[in-house]
Structures are given as structure tokens and as C-alpha cells.
Design a protein around this motif. Structure first.
Motif, PDB file in Angstrom:
ATOM      1  N   ASN A   4       0.800  -1.224   0.000  1.00  0.00           N
ATOM      2  CA  ASN A   4       0.000   0.000   0.000  1.00  0.00           C
ATOM      3  C   ASN A   4       0.833   1.274   0.000  1.00  0.00           C
ATOM      4  N   SER A   5       1.981   1.239  -0.615  1.00  0.00           N
ATOM      5  CA  SER A   5       2.841   2.419  -0.661  1.00  0.00           C
ATOM      6  C   SER A   5       2.268   3.531  -1.532  1.00  0.00           C
ATOM      7  N   SER A   7      -1.069   4.279  -1.507  1.00  0.00           N
ATOM      8  CA  SER A   7      -2.365   4.628  -0.936  1.00  0.00           C
ATOM      9  C   SER A   7      -2.555   6.143  -0.976  1.00  0.00           C
ATOM     10  N   GLY A   8      -3.728   6.562  -1.468  1.00  0.00           N
ATOM     11  CA  GLY A   8      -4.020   7.989  -1.556  1.00  0.00           C
ATOM     12  C   GLY A   8      -3.524   8.644  -2.834  1.00  0.00           C
ATOM     13  N   ARG A   9      -2.849   7.896  -3.686  1.00  0.00           N
ATOM     14  CA  ARG A   9      -2.347   8.442  -4.962  1.00  0.00           C
ATOM     15  C   ARG A   9      -3.285   8.003  -6.093  1.00  0.00           C
ATOM     16  N   GLU A  31      -0.870  -1.975  -4.948  1.00  0.00           N
ATOM     17  CA  GLU A  31      -0.108  -1.040  -4.110  1.00  0.00           C
ATOM     18  C   GLU A  31      -0.999   0.033  -3.488  1.00  0.00           C
ATOM     19  N   GLY A  32      -2.301  -0.002  -3.786  1.00  0.00           N
ATOM     20  CA  GLY A  32      -3.234   0.907  -3.136  1.00  0.00           C
ATOM     21  C   GLY A  32      -3.608   2.154  -3.909  1.00  0.00           C
ATOM     22  N   SER A  57      -9.946   0.922  -5.837  1.00  0.00           N
ATOM     23  CA  SER A  57     -10.846   1.964  -6.317  1.00  0.00           C
ATOM     24  C   SER A  57     -10.435   2.297  -7.742  1.00  0.00           C
TER      25      SER A  57
END
Length: 61
Positions: A4-5, A7-9, A31-32, A57
Motif C-alpha cells: 500500500n505504498s 495509498s491515496g495516490r 499497491e493501493g 478503487s
């Protein structure tokens, strides 16, 4: 990469319906990253999207 490195990108993946683009989409999802998948074959794009991890997502364009 660490779990999850990304995540949020957000990542825009062109050619995501098959080949290298599909593999990049799978890797980024694992990787999220939030994904937008682009390609010429909407049905093939949807198959790739359906195969992504449940927590991924994404949006097919």
C-alpha cells in the motif's frame, strides 16, 4: 515496493485493456493506488477492472 505504498495516490493507466497496461493496472491497484483505466476496448477494460482486488478503487473510461 512496500504494501500500500501508493495509498491515496491516483494513476491514469492508458492501454489498460491488455498486455503491459493491464499488468501495470494490477500492480498499481495492489499497491493501493486509485485508478482510471483507459483503452479502446471497453469490454476488455471492464474485464481487467473486474479482476482487480476488491478493495481497489477504479474507474473505466
Amino acid at each position: 515496493m512496500q504494501a500500500n505504498s501508493l495509498s491515496g495516490r491516483h494513476a491514469l493507466v492508458t492501454g489498460a485493456a491488455r498486455g503491459i497496461g493491464a499488468e501495470i493496472a494490477r500492480t498499481l491497484a495492489a499497491e493501493g493506488a486509485v485508478l482510471t483505466l483507459l483503452g479502446r476496448d471497453r469490454e476488455a477494460l471492464q474485464r481487467v477492472a473486474d479482476a482487480l482486488p476488491a478493495a481497489a478503487s477504479h474507474r473505466v473510461v
